[in-house]
Design a protein around this motif. Structure first.
Motif, PDB file in Angstrom:
ATOM      1  N   HIS A 197      31.291 -71.475  43.354  1.00  0.00           N
ATOM      2  CA  HIS A 197      31.567 -72.898  43.551  1.00  0.00           C
ATOM      3  C   HIS A 197      32.198 -73.145  44.914  1.00  0.00           C
ATOM      4  CE1 HIS A 197      30.984 -73.861  39.267  1.00  0.00           C
ATOM      5  NE2 HIS A 197      31.563 -72.692  39.045  1.00  0.00           N
ATOM      6  N   ILE A 204      34.902 -75.187  46.527  1.00  0.00           N
ATOM      7  CA  ILE A 204      36.114 -75.847  46.047  1.00  0.00           C
ATOM      8  C   ILE A 204      36.948 -76.292  47.240  1.00  0.00           C
ATOM      9  CG2 ILE A 204      36.153 -74.623  43.831  1.00  0.00           C
ATOM     10  CD1 ILE A 204      38.370 -72.802  45.123  1.00  0.00           C
ATOM     11  N   VAL A 254      34.899 -81.976  49.105  1.00  0.00           N
ATOM     12  CA  VAL A 254      35.043 -83.378  48.683  1.00  0.00           C
ATOM     13  C   VAL A 254      34.628 -84.279  49.851  1.00  0.00           C
ATOM     14  CG1 VAL A 254      36.629 -85.135  47.834  1.00  0.00           C
ATOM     15  CG2 VAL A 254      36.921 -82.736  47.131  1.00  0.00           C
ATOM     16  N   LEU A 297      38.605 -76.410  39.742  1.00  0.00           N
ATOM     17  CA  LEU A 297      37.365 -77.162  39.526  1.00  0.00           C
ATOM     18  C   LEU A 297      37.654 -78.580  39.026  1.00  0.00           C
ATOM     19  CD1 LEU A 297      35.193 -74.316  37.987  1.00  0.00           C
ATOM     20  CD2 LEU A 297      34.911 -75.373  40.253  1.00  0.00           C
ATOM     21  N   LYS A 298      38.607 -78.714  38.120  1.00  0.00           N
ATOM     22  CA  LYS A 298      38.975 -80.047  37.620  1.00  0.00           C
ATOM     23  C   LYS A 298      39.495 -80.933  38.750  1.00  0.00           C
ATOM     24  CE  LYS A 298      40.333 -79.415  32.801  1.00  0.00           C
ATOM     25  NZ  LYS A 298      41.493 -79.497  31.884  1.00  0.00           N
ATOM     26  N   ARG A 346      38.984 -80.647  42.045  1.00  0.00           N
ATOM     27  CA  ARG A 346      37.882 -80.974  42.951  1.00  0.00           C
ATOM     28  C   ARG A 346      37.016 -82.088  42.366  1.00  0.00           C
ATOM     29  NH1 ARG A 346      32.881 -77.269  42.726  1.00  0.00           N
ATOM     30  NH2 ARG A 346      32.833 -78.428  40.776  1.00  0.00           N
ATOM     31  N   ASP A 347      36.650 -81.943  41.112  1.00  0.00           N
ATOM     32  CA  ASP A 347      35.775 -82.936  40.478  1.00  0.00           C
ATOM     33  C   ASP A 347      36.445 -84.306  40.410  1.00  0.00           C
ATOM     34  OD1 ASP A 347      33.901 -80.948  40.224  1.00  0.00           O
ATOM     35  OD2 ASP A 347      34.215 -80.659  38.064  1.00  0.00           O
ATOM     36  N   HIS A 348      37.739 -84.323  40.137  1.00  0.00           N
ATOM     37  CA  HIS A 348      38.460 -85.593  40.080  1.00  0.00           C
ATOM     38  C   HIS A 348      38.462 -86.272  41.448  1.00  0.00           C
ATOM     39  CE1 HIS A 348      41.259 -88.610  38.670  1.00  0.00           C
ATOM     40  NE2 HIS A 348      41.987 -88.384  39.750  1.00  0.00           N
ATOM     41  N   ARG A 400      36.325 -85.928  43.796  1.00  0.00           N
ATOM     42  CA  ARG A 400      34.956 -86.371  44.086  1.00  0.00           C
ATOM     43  C   ARG A 400      34.645 -87.699  43.401  1.00  0.00           C
ATOM     44  NH1 ARG A 400      31.301 -80.850  43.413  1.00  0.00           N
ATOM     45  NH2 ARG A 400      31.573 -80.070  45.551  1.00  0.00           N
ATOM     46  N   GLU A 401      35.247 -87.930  42.239  1.00  0.00           N
ATOM     47  CA  GLU A 401      34.952 -89.122  41.446  1.00  0.00           C
ATOM     48  C   GLU A 401      35.904 -90.286  41.710  1.00  0.00           C
ATOM     49  OE1 GLU A 401      35.081 -87.651  37.445  1.00  0.00           O
ATOM     50  OE2 GLU A 401      33.420 -86.260  37.789  1.00  0.00           O
ATOM     51  N   ASP A 402      37.106 -90.023  42.167  1.00  0.00           N
ATOM     52  CA  ASP A 402      38.142 -91.054  42.295  1.00  0.00           C
ATOM     53  C   ASP A 402      38.550 -91.191  43.764  1.00  0.00           C
ATOM     54  OD1 ASP A 402      40.587 -92.489  42.357  1.00  0.00           O
ATOM     55  OD2 ASP A 402      41.148 -91.778  40.367  1.00  0.00           O
ATOM     56  N   ARG A 431      41.468 -89.372  46.052  1.00  0.00           N
ATOM     57  CA  ARG A 431      41.042 -88.617  47.234  1.00  0.00           C
ATOM     58  C   ARG A 431      41.797 -89.092  48.469  1.00  0.00           C
ATOM     59  NH1 ARG A 431      35.767 -90.636  48.944  1.00  0.00           N
ATOM     60  NH2 ARG A 431      37.144 -92.088  50.010  1.00  0.00           N
TER      61      ARG A 431
END
Length: 165
Positions: free
Chosen positions: A37, A39, A44, A116-117, A119-121, A123-125, A129
């Motif tokens: 992954h 990260i 981001v 991972l959590k 990074r994903d957050h 990317r979405e918020d 960010r």
């Protein structure tokens, strides 16, 4: 004291740099690599970051770090300290400049899940960010003791986000 690299604006070339390095690592690890992954902040879009590509490799054998050290050295990495049981760290510099950081974790490791959590957050918020980006720039500006001070300054924000997910 300076960080390993200066924080810069997001570079749209970072995903390509990750893909290139991921290919080299997949070839070196072969079937021992379960997942790989991109990260960290360079993963981001839109986030300022130290231009150091962070990579997470998941494996299912706790001896992989020891067994892969020579192959990673051949790829230009050097072993950092183990960050915890089941979480080894390697770094790669090119011409004296840090370019890559490799986290080698056992599958299911709590820190791998957290990275991972987070990074994903981000990317979405976009608000999270942007707030994280401002915090990083502030910590860089105020930094007097180097990378450990910077990492400690980021940890409460990261933990607050991860705990809320």
């Amino acid at each position: 004291m300076a960080l390993t690299s200066k924080i810069t604006a997001y570079d749209p070339d970072w995903p390509r740099l990750y893909q290139s390095e991921a290919l080299r690592l997949r070839q070196a690890f072969g079937p021992t690599l379960l997942e790989i992954h991109h990260i960290g902040s360079t993963a981001v879009t839109g986030l300022a970051a130290k231009p150091e590509i962070d990579i997470l490799i998941l494996v299912d054998d706790s001896d992989v770090a020891e067994n892969m050290t020579a192959a990673l050295v051949d790829l230009g990495y050097r072993r950092g300290g183990d960050l915890s049981a089941g979480h080894s760290f390697f770094k790669r510099d090119v011409d004296g400049v840090r370019t890559h950081k490799l986290h080698l974790c056992l599958a299911g490791h709590a820190k791998a899940i957290e990275m991972l959590k987070f990074r994903d957050h981000l990317r979405e918020d976009s608000e999270a960010r942007d707030a994280y980006g401002r915090l990083k720039l502030q910590l860089e500006q105020e930094n007097t003791k180097g990378i450990s001070e910077y990492l400690q300054g980021k940890e409460p924000y990261i933990q607050r986000i991860v705990d809320g997910l």
